[in-house]
Design a protein around this motif. Structure first.
Motif, short mmCIF file in Angstrom:
data_model
loop_
_atom_site.label_atom_id
_atom_site.label_comp_id
_atom_site.label_asym_id
_atom_site.label_seq_id
_atom_site.Cartn_x
_atom_site.Cartn_y
_atom_site.Cartn_z
N LEU A 138 5.50 -1.37 13.58
CA LEU A 138 5.27 -0.03 14.10
C LEU A 138 6.25 0.93 13.42
O LEU A 138 7.46 0.71 13.43
CB LEU A 138 5.50 0.00 15.62
CG LEU A 138 5.37 1.40 16.24
CD1 LEU A 138 3.93 1.88 16.18
CD2 LEU A 138 5.89 1.42 17.66
N LEU A 139 5.71 1.99 12.86
CA LEU A 139 6.53 3.00 12.17
C LEU A 139 6.40 4.30 12.96
O LEU A 139 5.40 5.01 12.83
CB LEU A 139 6.06 3.18 10.73
CG LEU A 139 5.94 1.90 9.89
CD1 LEU A 139 5.40 2.23 8.50
CD2 LEU A 139 7.29 1.20 9.80
N PRO A 140 7.39 4.63 13.79
CA PRO A 140 7.26 5.82 14.64
C PRO A 140 6.97 7.11 13.89
O PRO A 140 6.30 7.99 14.41
CB PRO A 140 8.63 5.87 15.35
CG PRO A 140 9.07 4.45 15.40
CD PRO A 140 8.60 3.86 14.09
N GLN A 141 7.47 7.22 12.64
CA GLN A 141 7.20 8.43 11.87
C GLN A 141 5.72 8.55 11.49
O GLN A 141 5.26 9.63 11.12
CB GLN A 141 8.07 8.47 10.62
CG GLN A 141 9.55 8.63 10.89
CD GLN A 141 10.39 8.60 9.63
OE1 GLN A 141 9.87 8.58 8.52
NE2 GLN A 141 11.71 8.58 9.80
N ARG A 142 4.99 7.44 11.57
CA ARG A 142 3.57 7.44 11.22
C ARG A 142 2.69 7.08 12.42
O ARG A 142 1.60 6.57 12.26
CB ARG A 142 3.31 6.43 10.09
CG ARG A 142 4.18 6.65 8.86
CD ARG A 142 3.81 5.69 7.76
NE ARG A 142 4.78 5.73 6.67
CZ ARG A 142 4.69 5.03 5.53
NH1 ARG A 142 3.65 4.23 5.37
NH2 ARG A 142 5.60 5.13 4.61
N VAL A 143 3.19 7.38 13.59
CA VAL A 143 2.51 6.93 14.80
C VAL A 143 1.09 7.49 14.90
O VAL A 143 0.17 6.84 15.39
CB VAL A 143 3.34 7.27 16.05
CG1 VAL A 143 3.45 8.78 16.25
CG2 VAL A 143 2.77 6.62 17.29
N HIS A 144 0.89 8.72 14.41
CA HIS A 144 -0.46 9.31 14.48
C HIS A 144 -1.42 8.57 13.55
O HIS A 144 -2.56 8.29 13.92
CB HIS A 144 -0.39 10.79 14.12
CG HIS A 144 0.50 11.59 15.02
ND1 HIS A 144 0.36 11.61 16.39
CD2 HIS A 144 1.58 12.38 14.75
CE1 HIS A 144 1.29 12.39 16.92
NE2 HIS A 144 2.05 12.87 15.95
N ALA A 145 -0.95 8.24 12.35
CA ALA A 145 -1.80 7.52 11.40
C ALA A 145 -2.08 6.10 11.86
O ALA A 145 -3.14 5.53 11.54
CB ALA A 145 -1.15 7.51 10.02
N LEU A 146 -1.17 5.52 12.61
CA LEU A 146 -1.33 4.14 13.08
C LEU A 146 -2.15 4.04 14.36
O LEU A 146 -2.41 2.94 14.86
CB LEU A 146 0.05 3.50 13.29
CG LEU A 146 0.90 3.30 12.03
CD1 LEU A 146 2.29 2.81 12.42
CD2 LEU A 146 0.24 2.33 11.08
N GLY A 147 -2.53 5.17 14.92
CA GLY A 147 -3.35 5.15 16.13
C GLY A 147 -2.56 4.97 17.41
O GLY A 147 -3.09 4.43 18.39
N GLY A 148 -1.30 5.39 17.40
CA GLY A 148 -0.49 5.30 18.61
C GLY A 148 0.52 4.16 18.55
O GLY A 148 0.66 3.46 17.54
N TYR A 149 1.23 4.00 19.64
CA TYR A 149 2.28 2.99 19.72
C TYR A 149 1.63 1.65 20.09
O TYR A 149 1.51 1.30 21.26
CB TYR A 149 3.33 3.39 20.76
CG TYR A 149 4.10 4.62 20.38
CD1 TYR A 149 5.22 4.54 19.56
CD2 TYR A 149 3.71 5.89 20.83
CE1 TYR A 149 5.94 5.67 19.20
CE2 TYR A 149 4.42 7.03 20.47
CZ TYR A 149 5.52 6.90 19.65
OH TYR A 149 6.23 8.04 19.29
#
Length: 284
Positions: A138-149
């Motif tokens: 999980l990369l918090p800086q890319r949380v939107h691209a990853l579809g959330g936490y």
């Protein structure tokens, strides 16, 4: 603690203890407790600054908080996050940002999220003498691209991609790797294949070390807590109760009392009282 002693921890089978802290008081406590590494995370955006995500954190924010933590640390290895977009535009920009965290903030290493082109940045920073911790899962800086936490690497394709990225970051020169919210089995596989230590957060007990945010483990955060967090104290509840008692004492005029007060010399107090036509304050 140094980069060398962190690497030796893996060779000796000694778990690495990392804590994320953002200010002088908590850094001093963590250092006194004997933790090995203190991370000034860009999670300060969520935990301390009240932002909805880490993407709002600036380099100036990180330098400011790293300087504060530096003043509280004597033993632990101090690592600071490179915040959003400080290492994505160019290698030169990444070198300048990391240089500020080291020169101005006093960090001894920096942490970067991701792989791919990030591996080149890791290589150049390492060449420049700035130690680097990688960060996968999980990369918090890319949380939107990853579809959330959400947990990363659950299917075989994702798992193999993360394994390849971990190997690439090690080859690029990273001396440690944070694994966040990945399946335990994948974290164990990555840990076995790397020569550098892995530091887990929501990655199971098979990593070479663990990291938690100090506010989480002390019970100072509110709202939903991730399942990987263990509360070692409930300081938030204790602080709330203390503040409520303080407010009640002030409103009831039971605080402050004479024991919390300072006094004039009796003769000076008497002369002031005489001018007002009354008794000295302490006698009223």
């Amino acid at each position: 603690m140094t980069v060398r002693t962190v690497l030796e921890s893996k060779q000796q089978g000694r778990p690495v203890v990392m804590v994320t802290a953002y200010d002088y008081p908590f850094a001093r406590l963590a250092d006194a407790a004997g933790v090995d590494m203190i991370l000034v995370g860009d999670s300060l955006g969520n935990v301390v600054l009240g932002y909805p995500s880490t993407v709002f954190v600036t380099l100036d924010d990180m330098v400011h908080h790293t300087k504060a933590v530096r003043r509280g640390v004597q033993r632990a290895l101090l690592v600071a996050d490179l915040p959003f977009l400080t290492f994505h535009l160019s290698v030169d920009e990444a070198l300048k940002a990391a240089g500020r965290l080291v020169q101005e903030g006093g960090a001894e290493a920096v942490k970067l999220e991701g792989a791919g082109r990030v591996a080149e940045v890791v290589h150049r920073l390492t060449e420049a003498g700035i130690p680097v911790v990688g960060h996968l899962g999980l990369l918090p800086q890319r949380v939107h691209a990853l579809g959330g936490y959400r947990v990363q690497g659950r299917d075989e394709e994702e798992a193999r991609r993360l394994l390849d990225q971990a190997l690439a970051l090690e080859q690029a020169g990273a001396f440690a790797l944070v694994l966040e919210m990945v399946p335990r089995e994948l974290a164990a596989s990555i840990t076995r294949r790397l020569r550098i230590p892995t530091i887990g957060i929501g990655a199971g007990p098979d990593c070479d070390g663990q990291v938690l945010v100090i506010h989480d483990l002390l019970g100072l955060t509110h709202g939903r807590v991730p399942r990987f967090v263990r509360r070692y104290a409930e300081l938030g509840r204790l602080a709330l109760e203390a503040l409520q008692r303080y407010a009640a004492d002030v409103r009831n005029r039971t605080f402050p009392t004479d024991e919390h007060s300072y006094h004039l010399a009796p003769d000076v107090a008497q002369r002031l009282a005489d001018e007002e036509g009354g008794a000295p304050y302490g006698d009223r």
